[in-house]
Design a protein around this motif. Structure first.
Motif, short mmCIF file in Angstrom:
data_model
loop_
_atom_site.label_atom_id
_atom_site.label_comp_id
_atom_site.label_asym_id
_atom_site.label_seq_id
_atom_site.Cartn_x
_atom_site.Cartn_y
_atom_site.Cartn_z
N UNK A 50 41.65 37.84 49.45
CA UNK A 50 41.89 37.22 48.11
C UNK A 50 43.47 37.08 47.91
N UNK B 225 39.46 34.15 44.41
CA UNK B 225 40.37 34.72 43.16
C UNK B 225 40.84 33.13 42.68
N UNK B 226 40.88 33.34 41.34
CA UNK B 226 41.54 32.00 40.87
C UNK B 226 42.75 31.60 40.90
N UNK C 256 39.79 27.27 37.92
CA UNK C 256 38.70 26.92 38.54
C UNK C 256 38.16 25.60 37.20
N UNK D 288 26.16 37.93 38.69
CA UNK D 288 27.45 38.25 38.08
C UNK D 288 28.46 37.41 38.53
N UNK E 131 29.42 35.02 34.97
CA UNK E 131 30.99 35.44 34.38
C UNK E 131 31.84 34.29 34.54
N UNK E 132 31.56 33.36 35.45
CA UNK E 132 32.49 32.32 35.42
C UNK E 132 32.09 31.38 34.24
N UNK F 54 34.22 30.87 31.22
CA UNK F 54 35.71 30.02 31.50
C UNK F 54 35.50 28.63 31.64
N UNK G 274 34.65 26.69 28.57
CA UNK G 274 36.02 26.51 27.94
C UNK G 274 36.66 25.22 28.09
N UNK H 219 45.04 43.57 38.88
CA UNK H 219 43.65 43.25 39.17
C UNK H 219 43.30 44.42 40.61
N UNK I 76 37.22 41.19 39.69
CA UNK I 76 37.91 40.13 39.79
C UNK I 76 37.40 39.13 38.45
N UNK I 77 36.30 39.03 38.29
CA UNK I 77 35.60 37.89 37.32
C UNK I 77 36.16 38.80 35.83
N UNK J 10 39.71 37.90 35.51
CA UNK J 10 40.01 36.25 35.59
C UNK J 10 39.81 35.84 33.99
N UNK J 11 38.53 36.41 33.27
CA UNK J 11 38.19 36.20 32.04
C UNK J 11 39.45 36.50 31.11
N UNK K 74 42.48 36.87 31.77
CA UNK K 74 43.46 36.20 31.84
C UNK K 74 43.35 34.80 31.03
N UNK K 75 42.25 34.40 30.80
CA UNK K 75 42.23 33.07 30.02
C UNK K 75 42.21 33.49 28.52
N UNK K 76 41.76 34.70 28.32
CA UNK K 76 41.81 35.03 26.98
C UNK K 76 43.27 35.48 26.43
N UNK L 284 49.25 38.20 36.29
CA UNK L 284 48.30 38.70 36.86
C UNK L 284 48.63 39.05 38.37
N UNK M 75 46.97 40.38 41.83
CA UNK M 75 45.78 40.74 42.47
C UNK M 75 46.16 41.56 43.38
#
Ligand code: SF4
Ligand code: SF4
Lengths: 389, 434
Positions: A134, A308-309, A314, A339, A343-344, A347, A350, B116, B125-126, B129-130, B132-134, B140, B142
């Motif tokens: 990652x 990893x984004x 993404x 998950x 969980x994506x 994101x 939005x 992370x 990770x998810x 990632x969430x 970071x958008x908020x 960040x 990793x």
């Protein structure tokens, strides 16, 4: 494949899809004593390496609604997705008897722990969990990944005593490049004329690509491209959608059909994402073919929940994909309890809102049998988009 | 009911209160804030930069205990988070949406950096990632920690983690904190960490006594508080464990059982090992179901979630970054299933457990996927009764008192039957059971 008809091609694909005993695999293996079969779980594995070792990589995507789960449920709690149950069921029923090894890519905790179950269950087979980096720095993640691939070659070679040369690896890279190119040609063709090849047929075709030898698959793709290019048909009044979130546990065929019948041409999806993991060719003339495989992974631009984004946002990638495919909207279509996909979703939603791209969302499990709700939802989505046009 | 508190508990409370106070004052003090995860956490590394850690998992569990989690989870579900996903993530996001009020009632600062540390759980990770958008524009970092797929820590994996620290994580921390990385300072902290780790190991090992002076699950989750969060690597942490050890030694000497919310457990009847995290929303009721029956936990995998010291690992200043890498890789959920099975087996054998309980958590695939196989394997191998219950961490909708009670009733019946067989057999003594 020779000069076969479209109907014959589709029927052979169908047979392959329905055959959970892997007869094709058995026949392939029987042709040479050194041949070995390596099963792999979604999403991506470097099939080039397996091929270069004289082996057949075979995708394991569960069994959908095609087998009753008798023992698999005793392995997983009710709140874990469905895919590992049918995988375990197939394993316990002996359907993987011709498989010599199994690879589990690092995409989620379920696949990771499933690799542990296989380790306990199949002590005499090769079971490897592949930790994809990652970190995408060639000197960090690249060095680590190189080591993973070296180890993989050692493990595979121990099964048949064959070590691939650079030439073997380059040849394998070339044949998979060709495969991806053909497949992407078909994707582009469907972008222009999705009505020429239904989403279900296209799906089954790609499933075949995860069982057939790459040579057989390429021949099949070449034939099909010819056939499809010659079809003369008018499109129906349907919207165009990108479906995303179904990269691991597979939606039942009924679900794909339902979406299309409810007025949505699926112009792109991630059902068999691993087949087109790279959109560019991997160099096939290098002195260091493993290095070429490593580099391609580090530069990956593919949209995936398992990677990893970092700075490859993404949501933006998905928006670009929508634009490229001239799609009218996105259907988030994820397996229950998944998950990574679920969980994506917030994101991505939005991001779609930001780009004024319409979207809707649904959940499934691989053995879902009722599609009324999906029909209504996809139908309403299609009507809503048509209304806005 | 007045809950009994020992002085170590009071000390831990003070340490936490100070930590949250410091967090609430970062605007004035200018200290930078790191959000990160518990498993394989880098507490010493963070404090080397004088930064303050926030552990969203801890906030979530605290919200669960304070009965706030359901509201937070619903808030997150309202903006698109599925009912199916990990409730820690939703609880954290819901809390953030409602103003990020922490366990002490003070507002938690936003992160300056998200560390992370991707160890033993994909959801991490998810989750970030969430986040970071908020928290747009937040740095960040990793840190990908490879899984122990072959049941051991490979040198190539240590190198990979070290390389990430050197080439990616440290530069980001230097940028955000404005401080140069000081490897000697880190080394000193790691030596202090090792002292606390030695004490913790002694404390958990005390469970081999009969009666056990500790409850290694319900008490254990308090015992791991300082070492798995903000305090490992500082003197206060060592003081806490010294104090705790003195209390445990006292109980051993006096042959006292562990402290429960209702006082010392008298008449230890069942010694259990448990796999899986506890439920936080009904923590007291849940605990009561065991101590009311004279059951004590003498081993638990959850108390190894931050790191495992049972097989000799201690932080060390010899090669500080390698030490961090090995620590991260060694945490419980980063171990292969066969390794997890053998750790549980060790707890069962060393601490003379009568049975194994699996508390399967709906939210947590990292723990739960494979638990049924582990359970059957241990049952077959050791011939002990096993019990299985299902709860969730912080989503009270998945806590069913009657289901849990029914299953526990059968489990305790099995344990009782087993005991009556052994008690009836004069040739077997406690030593034989060991
Ligand atoms: S469906 Fe999702 S959760 Fe299940 S194995 Fe696949 S990626 Fe993992
Ligand atoms: S899945 Fe489990 S380990 Fe991961 S964040 Fe959720 S509770 Fe924690």
């Amino acid at each position: 494949m020779g000069n076969v008809t479209y109907a014959q091609t589709m029927s052979s694909i169908e047979k392959l899809f329905d055959d959970l005993t892997f007869e094709y695999v058995r026949q392939w293996k029987a042709k040479l004593p050194s041949r070995r079969v390596i099963g792999f779980l979604p999403i991506y594995i470097p099939r080039e390496i397996i091929h270069a070792c004289g082996m057949l990589p075979v995708g394991i995507f569960g069994a959908g609604d095609r087998i009753p789960v008798v023992r698999g449920d005793a392995y997983f709690q009710s709140y874990i997705c469905h895919l590992p149950r049918t995988v375990v069921e197939l394993a316990l029923c002996g359907n993987f008897g011709d498989f010599d090894g199994f690879l589990f890519p690092s995409i989620c905790d379920v696949i990771r722990n499933l690799s542990g179950i296989f380790k306990l269950q199949f002590e005499n087979k090769l079971v490897r969990y592949l930790d994809f980096p990652q970190n995408f720095d060639p000197e960090v993640g690249g060095v680590f990944y190189r080591r993973i691939l070296d180890d993989l070659i050692n493990d595979l070679s121990s099964l048949n005593g064959l070590r691939p040369t650079n030439n073997n690896l380059n040849e394998s890279i070339a044949v998979y490049n060709r495969s991806r190119r053909l497949l992407l040609d078909l994707v582009r063709l469907r972008t222009e004329k999705p009505h020429l090849l239904s989403a279900v047929d296209f799906y089954k075709l790609r499933r075949a690509g995860n069982t057939l030898s790459v040579e057989d698959f390429n021949a099949l793709l070449e034939n099909l491209l010819q056939f499809v290019g010659q079809i003369d048909a008018e499109p129906e009044d349907k919207i165009r959608v990108v479906v995303t979130g179904a990269f691991c546990e597979q939606p039942p065929l009924g679900l794909i059909k339902t979406i299309e019948n409810a007025g949505c041409y699926i112009v792109d999806d991630d059902f068999q994402l691993g087949l087109t993991w790279f959109s560019q060719d991997i160099p096939d003339y290098s002195d260091d073919p493993l290095g070429a495989l490593v580099e391609s992974l580090l530069e990956l631009k593919t949209f995936s929940s398992a990677v990893f984004e970092d700075d490859r946002m993404r949501g933006e990638l998905l928006a670009e994909r929508v634009l490229e495919r001239k799609a009218d909207g996105v259907i988030f279509c994820a397996p229950s309890f998944c998950d990574p996909a679920l969980l994506d979703r917030p994101i991505l939603e939005r991001a779609m809102n930001k780009h004024h791209i319409k979207h809707t969302s649904l959940q499934y499990h691989e053995n879902l049998g009722q599609f009324h709700v999906i029909k209504e939802q996809a139908g309403a989505f299609s009507d809503m988009i048509k209304l806005w046009e | 009911m007045e809950v009994q508190k020992e002085s170590s508990m009071i000390k831990q409370k003070q340490m936490l209160a100070e930590h949250f106070m410091e967090l609430s004052q970062v605007r004035e003090t200018g200290r930078k804030v790191v959000y990160t995860f518990v498993p394989g956490n880098l507490a010493e590394f963070v404090s080397t930069f004088d930064m303050l850690p926030v552990y969203p998992e801890i906030n979530a569990l605290q919200s669960g205990m304070r009965k706030k989690s359901e509201e937070y989870i619903r808030e997150a579900e309202d903006i698109g988070y599925s009912e199916d996903v990990c409730s820690y993530v939703k609880c954290d996001i819901g809390m953030m949406l409602q103003g990020n009020i922490g366990p002490t009632g003070q507002r938690l600062p936003a992160p300056d950096i998200l560390l992370l540390s991707y160890t033993g759980c994909f959801v991490f990770m998810k989750w970030f990632e969430n986040l970071r958008h908020l928290y747009p524009n937040t740095e960040i970092a990793m840190l990908h920690v490879p899984y122990q797929e072959a049941g051991r820590i490979e040198p190539a994996a240590v190198k990979y983690v070290k390389d990430q620290l050197i080439k990616s994580v440290i530069p980001k921390f230097e940028k955000v904190s404005g401080q140069k990385f000081d490897i000697d300072k880190l080394g000193r902290k790691l030596e202090l960490a090792a002292q606390a780790e030695n004490l913790l190991v002694d404390i958990f090992d005390s469970a081999r006594h009969r009666p056990s002076p500790i409850d290694a699950y319900f008490g254990g989750v308090y015992y791991i508080g300082p070492i798995f969060t903000a305090f490992r690597g500082n003197e206060d942490c060592i003081d806490y464990y010294r104090e705790l050890k003195a209390e445990v030694d006292y109980r051993v000497a006096k042959k006292l059982g562990p402290i429960t919310p209702e006082g010392h457990l008298e008449n230890e009847r069942f010694r259990l090992v448990v796999e899986g995290p506890p439920n936080w929303t009904h923590f007291r009721d849940f605990w009561k179901m065991f101590y009311d029956r004279g059951a004590v936990f003498v081993g638990s995998s959850y108390t190894r979630v931050g790191g495992v010291y049972d097989d000799g690992f201690r932080h060390s200043s010899k090669d500080p970054l390698a030490s961090l890498a090995e620590y991260c890789m060694g945490c419980y959920t980063n171990r292969s299933l066969p390794q997890r099975i053998s750790l549980l087996e060790r707890f069962i054998k060393n601490n003379h457990a009568d049975g194994l309980l699996v508390n399967s958590i709906k939210s947590c695939n990292s723990f739960s996927a494979g638990q049924l196989v582990m359970m059957r394997d241990l049952e077959a191998r050791l011939g002990i009764p096993v019990g299985f219950i299902e709860t969730d961490l912080v989503d009270p909708r998945y806590y069913s008192f009657s289901n849990i009670k029914n299953r526990l009733d059968s489990f305790f019946q099995m344990l009782e039957q087993r005991q009556s067989i052994w008690i009836g057999d004069d040739s077997l003594s406690d030593d034989v059971l060991a």
